[in-house]
Design an enzyme around this catalytic site. Structure first.
Site, PDB file in Angstrom:
ATOM      1  N   LYS A 260       2.971  -4.206 -17.923  1.00 27.65           N
ATOM      2  CA  LYS A 260       2.785  -4.629 -16.523  1.00 27.65           C
ATOM      3  C   LYS A 260       2.220  -3.467 -15.695  1.00 27.65           C
ATOM      4  CE  LYS A 260       3.616  -7.390 -12.950  1.00 27.65           C
ATOM      5  NZ  LYS A 260       3.067  -8.720 -12.815  1.00 27.65           N
TER       6      LYS A 260
ATOM      7  N   GLU B 212       9.749 -12.735 -10.266  1.00 20.60           N
ATOM      8  CA  GLU B 212       9.466 -11.320  -9.957  1.00 20.60           C
ATOM      9  C   GLU B 212      10.331 -10.867  -8.771  1.00 20.60           C
ATOM     10  OE1 GLU B 212       5.187 -10.431  -9.806  1.00 20.60           O
ATOM     11  OE2 GLU B 212       5.520  -9.862 -11.899  1.00 20.60           O
TER      12      GLU B 212
ATOM     13  N   TYR C 101      -8.429  -8.772  -3.642  1.00 20.27           N
ATOM     14  CA  TYR C 101      -8.909  -8.461  -5.004  1.00 20.27           C
ATOM     15  C   TYR C 101     -10.370  -8.883  -5.168  1.00 20.27           C
ATOM     16  CZ  TYR C 101      -4.086  -7.569  -6.199  1.00 20.27           C
ATOM     17  OH  TYR C 101      -2.825  -7.042  -6.225  1.00 20.27           O
TER      18      TYR C 101
ATOM     19  N   ALA D 226      -4.871 -12.749  -9.445  1.00 17.37           N
ATOM     20  CA  ALA D 226      -5.716 -11.586  -9.148  1.00 17.37           C
ATOM     21  C   ALA D 226      -6.692 -11.374 -10.306  1.00 17.37           C
ATOM     22  CB  ALA D 226      -4.828 -10.366  -8.963  1.00 17.37           C
TER      23      ALA D 226
ATOM     24  N   LYS E   7      -8.936  -8.943   8.519  1.00 15.33           N
ATOM     25  CA  LYS E   7      -8.085  -8.758   9.700  1.00 15.33           C
ATOM     26  C   LYS E   7      -7.342  -7.417   9.643  1.00 15.33           C
ATOM     27  CE  LYS E   7      -4.576 -11.685   7.623  1.00 15.33           C
ATOM     28  NZ  LYS E   7      -3.953 -12.977   7.657  1.00 15.33           N
TER      29      LYS E   7
ATOM     30  N   ASP F 140      -8.403 -17.124  -4.596  1.00 13.01           N
ATOM     31  CA  ASP F 140      -7.481 -18.243  -4.377  1.00 13.01           C
ATOM     32  C   ASP F 140      -8.080 -19.383  -3.546  1.00 13.01           C
ATOM     33  OD1 ASP F 140      -5.794 -16.641  -5.762  1.00 13.01           O
ATOM     34  OD2 ASP F 140      -4.174 -16.647  -4.290  1.00 13.01           O
TER      35      ASP F 140
ATOM     36  N   VAL G  27     -11.032 -14.061  10.816  1.00 11.37           N
ATOM     37  CA  VAL G  27     -12.053 -15.094  10.664  1.00 11.37           C
ATOM     38  C   VAL G  27     -11.440 -16.429  11.075  1.00 11.37           C
ATOM     39  CG1 VAL G  27     -13.520 -16.322   9.012  1.00 11.37           C
ATOM     40  CG2 VAL G  27     -13.110 -13.855   8.730  1.00 11.37           C
TER      41      VAL G  27
HETATM   42  P1  FAD Z   1      -6.169 -11.726  -1.552  1.00  9.71           P
HETATM   43  O1  FAD Z   1      -5.952 -10.623  -2.492  1.00  9.71           O
HETATM   44  O2  FAD Z   1      -5.001 -12.546  -1.122  1.00  9.71           O
HETATM   45  O3  FAD Z   1      -6.885 -11.131  -0.262  1.00  9.71           O
HETATM   46  C1  FAD Z   1      -7.274 -11.918   0.841  1.00  9.71           C
HETATM   47  C2  FAD Z   1      -7.767 -10.989   1.941  1.00  9.71           C
HETATM   48  O4  FAD Z   1      -8.253 -11.785   3.013  1.00  9.71           O
HETATM   49  C3  FAD Z   1      -6.685 -10.086   2.512  1.00  9.71           C
HETATM   50  O5  FAD Z   1      -7.158  -8.765   2.592  1.00  9.71           O
HETATM   51  C4  FAD Z   1      -6.402 -10.665   3.896  1.00  9.71           C
HETATM   52  O6  FAD Z   1      -6.057  -9.669   4.845  1.00  9.71           O
HETATM   53  C5  FAD Z   1      -7.751 -11.293   4.246  1.00  9.71           C
HETATM   54  N1  FAD Z   1      -7.667 -12.439   5.154  1.00  9.71           N
HETATM   55  C6  FAD Z   1      -6.991 -13.591   4.941  1.00  9.71           C
HETATM   56  N2  FAD Z   1      -7.205 -14.444   5.948  1.00  9.71           N
HETATM   57  C7  FAD Z   1      -8.024 -13.817   6.811  1.00  9.71           C
HETATM   58  C8  FAD Z   1      -8.645 -14.195   8.032  1.00  9.71           C
HETATM   59  N3  FAD Z   1      -8.467 -15.431   8.576  1.00  9.71           N
HETATM   60  N4  FAD Z   1      -9.442 -13.307   8.659  1.00  9.71           N
HETATM   61  C9  FAD Z   1      -9.662 -12.083   8.134  1.00  9.71           C
HETATM   62  N5  FAD Z   1      -9.118 -11.673   6.977  1.00  9.71           N
HETATM   63  C10 FAD Z   1      -8.319 -12.536   6.322  1.00  9.71           C
HETATM   64  N6  FAD Z   1      -1.883 -12.453  -9.940  1.00  9.71           N
HETATM   65  C11 FAD Z   1      -2.107 -11.891 -11.152  1.00  9.71           C
HETATM   66  O7  FAD Z   1      -3.221 -11.980 -11.691  1.00  9.71           O
HETATM   67  N7  FAD Z   1      -1.112 -11.206 -11.805  1.00  9.71           N
HETATM   68  C12 FAD Z   1       0.112 -11.003 -11.264  1.00  9.71           C
HETATM   69  O8  FAD Z   1       0.983 -10.367 -11.857  1.00  9.71           O
HETATM   70  C13 FAD Z   1       0.379 -11.570  -9.979  1.00  9.71           C
HETATM   71  N8  FAD Z   1       1.562 -11.369  -9.380  1.00  9.71           N
HETATM   72  C14 FAD Z   1       1.777 -11.845  -8.116  1.00  9.71           C
HETATM   73  C15 FAD Z   1       2.990 -11.565  -7.487  1.00  9.71           C
HETATM   74  C16 FAD Z   1       3.220 -12.021  -6.209  1.00  9.71           C
HETATM   75  C17 FAD Z   1       4.528 -11.683  -5.528  1.00  9.71           C
HETATM   76  C18 FAD Z   1       2.235 -12.784  -5.521  1.00  9.71           C
HETATM   77  C19 FAD Z   1       2.485 -13.281  -4.128  1.00  9.71           C
HETATM   78  C20 FAD Z   1       1.021 -13.072  -6.145  1.00  9.71           C
HETATM   79  C21 FAD Z   1       0.776 -12.606  -7.443  1.00  9.71           C
HETATM   80  N9  FAD Z   1      -0.438 -12.857  -8.097  1.00  9.71           N
HETATM   81  C22 FAD Z   1      -0.681 -12.320  -9.337  1.00  9.71           C
HETATM   82  C23 FAD Z   1      -1.489 -13.687  -7.445  1.00  9.71           C
HETATM   83  C24 FAD Z   1      -2.504 -12.800  -6.729  1.00  9.71           C
HETATM   84  O9  FAD Z   1      -1.876 -11.899  -5.861  1.00  9.71           O
HETATM   85  C25 FAD Z   1      -3.517 -13.645  -5.956  1.00  9.71           C
HETATM   86  O10 FAD Z   1      -4.049 -14.612  -6.827  1.00  9.71           O
HETATM   87  C26 FAD Z   1      -4.614 -12.755  -5.402  1.00  9.71           C
HETATM   88  O11 FAD Z   1      -4.097 -11.906  -4.401  1.00  9.71           O
HETATM   89  C27 FAD Z   1      -5.786 -13.560  -4.841  1.00  9.71           C
HETATM   90  O12 FAD Z   1      -6.822 -12.667  -4.550  1.00  9.71           O
HETATM   91  P2  FAD Z   1      -7.926 -13.013  -3.469  1.00  9.71           P
HETATM   92  O13 FAD Z   1      -9.024 -12.028  -3.670  1.00  9.71           O
HETATM   93  O14 FAD Z   1      -8.272 -14.454  -3.515  1.00  9.71           O
HETATM   94  O15 FAD Z   1      -7.253 -12.771  -2.057  1.00  9.71           O
END
Ligand code: FAD
Length: 396
Positions: free
Chosen positions: A372, A166, A12, A312, A35, A295, A78
């Site tokens: 939602k 969920e 995100y 997200a 990745k 995160d 990474v």
């Molecule tokens: P992410 O979206 O997790 O993306 C991380 C990216 O980094 C991915 O593409 C991954 O492939 C890549 N990556 C990771 N490690 C490596 C590495 N070592 N090397 C290369 N690439 C790598 N949030 C809400 O706001 N509303 C909701 O309703 C909600 N519902 C959820 C339901 C579930 C089941 C879950 C599990 C989470 C939910 N969340 C929700 C939380 C939300 O999904 C996370 O907070 C969000 O995905 C974090 O976004 P981000 O950009 O930090 O990383």
């Protein structure tokens, strides 16, 4: 020489940052590293885990966002960020140098050192993990037809927060299909949620949280109070006030917590559970050229004095600020502070039911479920664009 902006993670935060920067047309090289060659809508992972959606319904190709004239994409894992040499260490490729870095590597499950979880635990974190959960549950149903072992059809979930509810909401809708397909005795199926305190869904007020628990209970979910303290692949151990008790289960899914990517810790950032407390403009203390979002970051809520929960929603808002600040640094302009605007949150309880709070108003049932879907579609537009939303969006 042209400066280089590197974005780690196409989730995100990372992908939205890229999208914004591509639009701003900075006089700099843009590199995105992930990745995978797809973006995953992680807020829908629980559906794939329960088997009510397929992985391709919640993922789309990064090519839908990447402008090949402006951005180079490197598919690799990474390993580490070397701050002193300003280089990214990758698993397969040579190190990549950067002038500005945005880290958006997301979350990993946090097991809090609970014994056995590293070896046997199933958790909802990415596409391979949820496919594993879906297959594992289905394998238990298949195996029951051979040996009729009663604990095979016990599915336990650790934690009673947002992800747990969920997942349970979807699971209770999938089970009847599995019962019919494998002709199992429905009385043998038991779904159990183990939570340390009776306070489920702590992000909502008591009425809304009680609505969520009641709905799941009505669909057959049992709630056990206890703190999970071990899992040996067959038995879950949990501590109640008096003693350690155990529950035999064919499946145990952990939803009790997450931490930021291990890359953050492995790179020597000052962190707590993989989250770096960033400055007001999202940069790392002492390293204005590194911004951390999503995160892996911790932004303090001035109201509570605690970090905002990882969502997200906050990752997307941080991405807009990060893109602005990277461009500002390139142009020698001041950066701006990040201000989070909480728009509300909705927890789905299966296909047509949900509970949540939007713009300060409590919502339950079908209206919450419709809301939602609106939120999910908005997130698809914000990164993938209207075309992606029309292909992957939720409309019924
Ligand atoms: P992410 O979206 O997790 O993306 C991380 C990216 O980094 C991915 O593409 C991954 O492939 C890549 N990556 C990771 N490690 C490596 C590495 N070592 N090397 C290369 N690439 C790598 N949030 C809400 O706001 N509303 C909701 O309703 C909600 N519902 C959820 C339901 C579930 C089941 C879950 C599990 C989470 C939910 N969340 C929700 C939380 C939300 O999904 C996370 O907070 C969000 O995905 C974090 O976004 P981000 O950009 O930090 O990383």
């Amino acid at each position: 020489m042209r400066k280089r902006i590197v974005i780690l993670g196409a989730g995100y935060g990372g992908l939205r940052t890229l999208k914004r920067l591509q639009r701003m047309k900075p006089n700099a090289e843009l590199i995105l590293i992930d990745k995978n060659d797809y973006h995953c809508e992680k807020t829908s992972l629980h559906e794939v885990a329960a088997g009510t959606a397929n992985a391709d319904e919640i993922c789309y190709s990064l090519q839908q966002v990447i402008d090949p004239k402006r951005t180079q994409f490197i598919q690799d894992t990474v390993l580490r960020v070397d701050r002193e040499s300003r280089r990214i260490q990758l698993k397969e490729h040579k190190p990549i140098s950067y002038d500005y870095l945005v880290i958006g590597l997301g979350f990993v499950p946090e097991y809090y050192g609970i014994e056995g979880m590293d070896r046997f635990g199933l958790a909802i974190s990415d596409i391979p993990s949820v496919i594993r959960i879906r297959n594992h549950i289905e394998d238990q149903f298949k195996a029951w037809t051979e040996d009729q072992r009663s604990d095979r059809l016990v599915i336990a979930v650790g934690g009673a927060g947002f992800t747990s509810f969920e997942f349970l909401g979807e699971l209770t809708q999938r089970i009847p299909e599995l019962i019919t397909r494998y002709q199992v005795d429905a009385k043998q199926v038991r779904i159990v949620c183990i939570e340390p305190t009776p306070k489920a869904l702590p992000m909502f007020n008591r009425q809304l949280a009680a609505y969520g628990s009641r709905k799941l209970r009505n669909r057959g979910v049992d709630f056990l109070i206890g703190r999970v303290c071990g899992f040996d692949g067959a038995k879950i151990y949990y501590r109640t006030k008096e003693q350690v008790q155990s529950l035999k289960a064919g499946t145990f899914v952990w939803t009790g917590g997450v931490s930021g990517s291990a890359v953050v810790r492995d790179s020597g950032f000052e962190e707590r559970r993989g989250r770096v407390r960033v400055m007001d403009d999202l940069s790392v203390p002492g390293h204005p050229e590194i911004l951390i979002i999503g995160d892996c970051s911790a932004v303090i809520d001035p109201g509570s004095g605690q970090p905002y929960p990882t969502t997200a929603q906050i990752a997307l808002q941080q991405a807009d600020c990060a893109a602005y600040n990277v461009k500002a640094m390139l142009d020698d302009r001041p950066t701006k502070s990040f201000v989070f605007k909480f728009k509300g949150t909705v927890c789905s309880l299966g296909r047509d039911d949900a509970v949540g709070e939007v713009m300060g108003k409590g919502l339950k049932g079908r209206p919450a479920s419709v809301m939602k879907k609106v939120i999910e579609n908005r997130s698809l537009v914000k990164i993938g664009g209207v075309e992606t939303m029309l292909k992957k969006g939720r409309f019924s």
